[in-house]
Each structure stands twice: as C-alpha cells, then as structure tokens.
Enzyme design. Sequence first.
Site, short mmCIF file in Angstrom:
data_model
loop_
_atom_site.label_atom_id
_atom_site.label_comp_id
_atom_site.label_asym_id
_atom_site.label_seq_id
_atom_site.Cartn_x
_atom_site.Cartn_y
_atom_site.Cartn_z
N ALA A 62 5.74 -13.30 1.64
CA ALA A 62 6.18 -12.16 0.84
C ALA A 62 6.29 -10.94 1.75
O ALA A 62 5.64 -10.88 2.80
CB ALA A 62 5.17 -11.90 -0.26
N GLY A 102 4.02 -16.93 1.17
CA GLY A 102 5.08 -17.31 0.24
C GLY A 102 6.08 -18.27 0.86
O GLY A 102 6.72 -19.05 0.14
N GLU A 105 4.59 -21.51 0.36
CA GLU A 105 4.58 -21.76 -1.09
C GLU A 105 5.95 -22.23 -1.57
O GLU A 105 6.05 -23.16 -2.38
CB GLU A 105 4.13 -20.49 -1.83
CG GLU A 105 2.64 -20.21 -1.59
CD GLU A 105 2.17 -18.88 -2.16
OE1 GLU A 105 2.78 -17.84 -1.82
OE2 GLU A 105 1.21 -18.89 -2.95
N GLU A 125 -2.89 -15.21 3.47
CA GLU A 125 -3.03 -14.08 2.54
C GLU A 125 -4.41 -13.44 2.57
O GLU A 125 -4.55 -12.23 2.41
CB GLU A 125 -2.70 -14.52 1.11
CG GLU A 125 -1.22 -14.77 0.85
CD GLU A 125 -0.80 -16.20 1.15
OE1 GLU A 125 -1.49 -16.90 1.93
OE2 GLU A 125 0.23 -16.63 0.60
C1 3H9 Z 1 2.29 -13.49 0.64
O1 3H9 Z 1 3.09 -14.27 1.06
C2 3H9 Z 1 1.83 -13.41 -0.81
C3 3H9 Z 1 2.25 -14.60 -1.63
O2 3H9 Z 1 1.28 -15.62 -1.52
C4 3H9 Z 1 2.33 -14.26 -3.08
C5 3H9 Z 1 3.32 -13.18 -3.48
C6 3H9 Z 1 3.43 -13.01 -4.97
N1 3H9 Z 1 6.15 -8.61 5.42
O3 3H9 Z 1 3.81 -9.59 13.76
P1 3H9 Z 1 5.06 -9.24 14.43
C7 3H9 Z 1 7.02 -7.38 10.31
S1 3H9 Z 1 1.60 -12.31 1.63
C8 3H9 Z 1 6.69 -7.50 5.92
O4 3H9 Z 1 5.06 -8.11 15.38
P2 3H9 Z 1 5.10 -11.77 15.79
C9 3H9 Z 1 5.99 -6.70 11.19
O5 3H9 Z 1 5.42 -5.61 10.54
C10 3H9 Z 1 2.35 -12.55 3.22
N2 3H9 Z 1 6.83 -7.30 7.26
O6 3H9 Z 1 5.77 -10.50 15.11
C11 3H9 Z 1 6.82 -6.33 12.38
O7 3H9 Z 1 7.54 -5.16 12.03
P3 3H9 Z 1 7.84 -4.04 13.13
C12 3H9 Z 1 1.76 -13.69 3.94
C13 3H9 Z 1 6.43 -8.28 8.07
O8 3H9 Z 1 6.22 -12.56 16.32
C14 3H9 Z 1 7.83 -7.46 12.50
O9 3H9 Z 1 7.87 -8.07 11.22
N3 3H9 Z 1 2.29 -13.74 5.27
C15 3H9 Z 1 5.86 -9.46 7.59
O10 3H9 Z 1 4.01 -11.34 16.69
C16 3H9 Z 1 7.45 -8.50 13.53
O11 3H9 Z 1 6.10 -8.94 13.26
C17 3H9 Z 1 1.67 -13.15 6.32
O12 3H9 Z 1 0.62 -12.57 6.18
C18 3H9 Z 1 5.74 -9.62 6.19
N4 3H9 Z 1 5.24 -10.73 5.65
O13 3H9 Z 1 4.40 -12.55 14.60
C19 3H9 Z 1 2.36 -13.28 7.64
N5 3H9 Z 1 5.54 -10.25 8.65
O14 3H9 Z 1 8.62 -4.72 14.20
C20 3H9 Z 1 2.38 -11.96 8.35
C21 3H9 Z 1 5.91 -9.58 9.73
O15 3H9 Z 1 8.54 -3.01 12.36
N6 3H9 Z 1 3.11 -11.99 9.58
N7 3H9 Z 1 6.44 -8.39 9.41
O16 3H9 Z 1 6.47 -3.61 13.60
C22 3H9 Z 1 2.61 -12.51 10.72
O17 3H9 Z 1 1.55 -13.07 10.76
C23 3H9 Z 1 3.41 -12.33 11.97
O18 3H9 Z 1 4.33 -11.28 11.75
C24 3H9 Z 1 4.23 -13.57 12.42
C25 3H9 Z 1 5.16 -13.16 13.61
C26 3H9 Z 1 3.26 -14.63 12.88
C27 3H9 Z 1 5.11 -14.07 11.32
#
Ligand code: 3H9
Length: 696
Positions: A62, A102, A105, A125
């Site tokens: 998400a 998500g 999911e 999450e």
């Molecule tokens: C969820 O899914 C809830 C559901 O269960 C239910 C819903 C109803 N959203 O980390 P990076 C941005 S909760 C928005 O530097 P990497 C990040 O801020 C979600 N933005 O890259 C950054 O922006 P900027 C569960 C996001 O290659 C840019 O993308 N998922 C999101 O080192 C690059 O990110 C997570 O918790 C997001 N979900 O790592 C996963 N993700 O360039 C969270 C990233 O402006 N994400 N951004 O600073 C991660 O763990 C890492 O970003 C990932 C890539 C491993 C994917």
Amino acid sequence: MSLVKYEKRDGVGLVLVDNPPVNAFSVGVPRGIMESLAAAAADPDVSAVVVAGSGRTFIAGADIKRLGAWPEGEPNLRDAIEVCEASEKPVVAAIHGHALGGGLELAMACHYRVSTADARLGQPEVKIGVPPGAGGTQRLPRLVGAAKALEMILSGAPISGAQAAGVGLVDRAVERDLVDKAVAFAAERAASGGPHPRVRDREVRVDDPGIFDAMRKQIERRARGMRAPYACIECVEAAVQLPFDEGIAREYEIFDAQVRSPEAAALRHLFFAERQIARVPGIGKDIVTRDIREGAVIGAGTMGSGIAMNFANAGIPVKLFDLGGEQLDRAMAAIERNYASTVSKGRLSEAAMRERLERITPVLELEAVASADFVIEAVFEEMALKLDTFARLDAICKPEAIIASNTSYLDVNRIAAATGRASQVLGTHFFSPANVMRLLEVVRTDSVSDEVLATTLGVGRRMGKVPVVSGVCHGFIGNRMLEGYLREAAFLVEEGALPQDVDRVLTDFGFPMGPFAVSDLAGLDIGWRSRRDHHAAEDERRYSGTIGDRLCERGCFGQKTGSGYYRYEAGSRAPIPSPEVEALIKEVSAELGIERRAIDDEEILSRCIYPVVNEGAKVLDEGIALRAGDIDIVWLNGYGFPAHRGGPMHYADHVGIASIYRRVCDYHERHGAWWQPAPLLERMAREGTTFAERDA
Ligand code: 3H9
C-alpha cells in the site's frame, strides 16, 4: 498517465502495474487493476490473466502516505483483491523484485503465483505499526501454516522466491523470463479448466495450538509499549478460529483501528524520515564520490577498535594505530573476542570472522597510515591532543586522503584548521559500542567539500550505519540535546524522586533503560572526571553532578564496581534499588537546602523529555540539523528513544507544540536559565505549526 497498463499476450491478459519507483498501491492503482481485470473477463479471446509489476519490482505494498487516508469512494486495495480472487479466469501473479505488504496480499488472492528465485516476499506492515490489512493475516497462514505465517508477519522480514516455493507460498520459482513463463503457465491452467483454487477455501495448518500464547510471551520484551505485534497475533489467531469471511472482517477491524493509532503515525513518520536523511543540500545524484580502498584508525581504545571493526565489516582493509604495543594487543584481542561472540551466536561464519580479522592490521608507526584513503582519529577527547594529531596526520597522509575526527563534543572547524586540507576534514561521531550502534553523526565543517561529505556518508552506509549530517556545535545534534535530559533527571532526584522512579517513568515511556541505569552501565567515573575538569565553566547555574560525585568519591562507579545509583549482585546486571543510595540522596538534598517533595510521573516525564524538545528546536533553528526528522532518527538510533513515539520532535507534534511551549516557559520561571525557551518553539506555538509541517 495510467498507473496500470493492460495488453494481451498469446491469449492471456497482462496487467502491468506501472507506478515507479516501487509500484505502491497509490490512488488509481486498484482502480486500474480492477478495470484491467474487467477487460480480461469481458474478452472472449482471453483465457487467463497475469498480474505483474513494471520496472524493478512487483508491488511494494500500500502507499504508506495514504494509509488511513484513502479518498472516499475511490476503489481501494481490498476491492481490487476481491475482484481478483473472484475472477473466473485464472489469475497468476508474476513476482520479481519485491512483493511486500499489499503486494503480497494481492498475489495471495491470485489463483497461482510464479516468482523469480531471488524475489523478496513479505508482510512488513508491523514495522510501520499495523498488521497486514488486506487479507494477509488470513491468506498467509492458509498457504504456509500458522507458525510460519506468524514468524513472517511478526518479524516483517521477507523470504526469497526460492524459499517461498519451498514453503508453498508460490507455485513455482523461475530463474529468468518470468513474465513469459507466467503467461505460458496461466494459459496452461486455463486449458486444464476450472474452478481455480482460491486460498480462502483452504484450511489453516496449526501444529501447535499453544503457539499464540507462546508468541505473546516471546515478544514481550521486544514489543514493549507497542500494540501492532499483538494485533498481528490476534489476526492470525482469528484465521485459525473463524471462517474466512469472519476472520477477514476481524482483520479489517483491527487494522482500521490500529492504522489511526499514534504508534502507527510515529512509525510511518520514521519510515519517511529514514529515507529523508540521505537528502543533503549540495549533494545531488550526480555527485562523484571518492573510491575508499583503505582505512585507518588512530587510537586503539574501545572506540577506535569498534571503528576499525566497522571498516573491516564493510570490506575495507584498515590499519589500527596506537603508540603502545600493549594497547594494540589488548585491542586486537578484544576485537577477536567480539567477533567470536557473534560467531557463537550463529550470526557470523568462522570464515567471515577470519576474513574480517585479516582486514585489520595493527600498526605502531603513524607513517604506516600514509597509504590510507580514509583516516578516522579516535584519540582522547582533548583539543590540544586532537590538534597535534591532525597536524601530524596532515603531514603524513597522502594529499587526497580524508581525515575525520571521532570527537563527541569538540569544535571540528578548529580541528580542520590545524591542517592544510580543511576541505578534506570533517567529523564522524560514532556511538558506543561503535561496531554495534547504527547512528553515525557526520559533522559538516564550514570548509569540507560536498564531495568529501558525500564520500563519508557513503562510507557510513557501507559500514551499515545510519549517517545523519550535523552542523558544528558543542555535542552536535544528539549529545547537545542529551544534556538537558540528564540534568533534569539529576535535579528530579535532588528534589524528591529516586533513581528508580525516574527510570521507571522513562522505561514505561518506552526507553529500553532509564538514565540512571544507563549511567551505571556506562560507568559514573567518566562523567565525574569530566565534571572535575570542567566544573569551573558551570558558572553560577545549579550544579547537577552532586549525587554522581558523591557516589564516585565512595568508589561507586556503577555496574563495574557492583554499585552506583543501584546495587548489583555478583554476575548480574539487574539494578536493585539501594537504601544506602537513598540515604545519600536525602543527605545531599538536605545539604543543598532542598525540601524533598512528592514528584508525580507526569512531571518526571515532562522534565526529562521537554528539554530535549526545546534544545532540538534550537538545533533546528540554528541549522545544526537539517530537519526535525533527522533529529528523530538520531534519537532513535543513538539514544534508544522509543520508535513507537516517533522521536522527540514527532512526539512534540503529538503532544502539541503550544502545550510544550507553555510548560517550558513555566519550568523556565520556576527552575532556571537552562530552560530558556527556544525562539522557534515560541514562533511555532504562536503560529500553530508543527515540526512535520516545517519538514514538508
Ligand atoms: C501495506 O501494504 C498495508 C496493507 O497490508 C493493507 C492496506 C489496507 N509507499 O526504500 P527506498 C518510496 S503497508 C509509499 O529508498 P529501496 C520511498 O519512500 C506497506 N512510498 O528503495 C522512497 O521514496 P523517495 C507495506 C514508498 O530500493 C522510494 O519509494 N510495504 C513505499 O531501498 C524508494 O524507496 C512496506 O512496508 C510505499 N509502500 O527499497 C514496504 N515503499 O525516493 C516499504 C517505498 O521519495 N518499502 N516507497 O525517498 C520498502 O521496504 C522499500 O522501499 C523497498 C525498496 C524494499 C520496497
């Protein structure tokens, strides 16, 4: 611009999420997926559907910015997931890069999953303070069993595509040509006829019904003050106890409440703050950093040894210099013991330990560091010694070498000026133990070049640190703010509280240890010595070291002597309140003419935390910290500030700036000049703004 593309390939509808950088479910993505699925359903030439991610990843979950703030009436992730699962044509998820939150999911609501072997699949999450909220806690246990699901959901750690195939989370893992193979697989499944399996129809495998209570016990320490890990357990338990529809309704209900909690808001703030720290004025994406092939550390004390380990851990060969051979031997033995303990815990292989040890060369001649690209000075905290060391290093080191000081308090501008290469000198303030603590304050001097700063930040990241840029001032961001915290803790004890009262309030707040237990652990003698040297500079202000001095005069230096603010039984680190210390404290209060009074928990908390906020506002206003979020990252990684409070500045926003400002003014009137309200706090209180708004 469409965030989801749809095309046909060999009679299969291909739904491609195209929302860089990580294909998060932003507004428009669920709608796009639903429209594509509808197009596929309506098309007689399409027999099956593949959902894939464009660019470097599948879907990272998400959109965290939108969690709990989704526009009314706009189709959301849960809607898309329902439509996907209900499709009569088989839907196959083709996973590469990350399928997180998500993203996973959605994949689990597809009828089949194909993944690259190196993809990362997980439900992270909990790290942002919520349980999975789009069916993850109901479908994951149905695929991998309750125990594995709990492990993945509670740790938030992803598993690889190959591992996912092993535990039944994906149907196949492939090495290459993911989308082509997924398309072929989808066509094959369609040809074999329906109905196609839905995860919701499976039973949950539970080998041990006691696992939920066991897990609650197991996470007690780690989850202190947090609700999200317990919410995760409750949701998975519902998957076991309730039919699917009821279980998922329970999950939605728990998620929807938790996503609005201060805990989730704090952890979301930290997620973005952690990413913001890399944004530093003057350091663009195109900046060219230097190649660091060899490091050197000057001074083989505890700090120096830890820093040398950091170089070795980052794969950079390092020379560890000290004048004394015995000191060097001791340092190398301590380093070896340290690695051996990591090996014995199974967190490092014997071979990796050898490799790291081989990267550290002890040297007795300063000239031996001449070939290093990056030199870190970690000698005693004394200006004259630092100036002399830097002048000597400047003469010895190659012209392009970067020289950094690990000082905790001293003026790095002055240190830089002692060399003829001020543009290559800066501060790297590690925290003790330097090989463990993640925080690294990188002190940007007036003269350091952007290129050298960027290189240093890169070296910090290679070491696995969280490097935060700080300007030059006494104590930089963290230690400067710490002073008020420790001072008030000491005053509270003089005024009527006991060390155990103060520590309890702060551990209840979420710190792993209170200030007095920490002082006992660190050793009271260090502060005592420094107070003896610098006491004269304290002018007429109230002196906060009396009790600490008295303890040290009696030889009570903390844990290492078995007594300090607490007493300790032989071989134990558990602090036990001591009647003798209590008597001593009362004696000191009487001597100082202070009439002891009952102090409530609220006063203890605000007296300890608000000076941190007040000083933080000064640090921010002076430009020492770039953002309030940077300060929060410093306190989270260097001082154990509880993550679920989001750091001192986020916490201040939560409490309300105006109310903190009023309190600071009140304490200023009652207690003294060191409570001088920060002008920024006053402005913000007047304007009704928050630190978050200031950072945006
Ligand atoms: C969820 O899914 C809830 C559901 O269960 C239910 C819903 C109803 N959203 O980390 P990076 C941005 S909760 C928005 O530097 P990497 C990040 O801020 C979600 N933005 O890259 C950054 O922006 P900027 C569960 C996001 O290659 C840019 O993308 N998922 C999101 O080192 C690059 O990110 C997570 O918790 C997001 N979900 O790592 C996963 N993700 O360039 C969270 C990233 O402006 N994400 N951004 O600073 C991660 O763990 C890492 O970003 C990932 C890539 C491993 C994917």
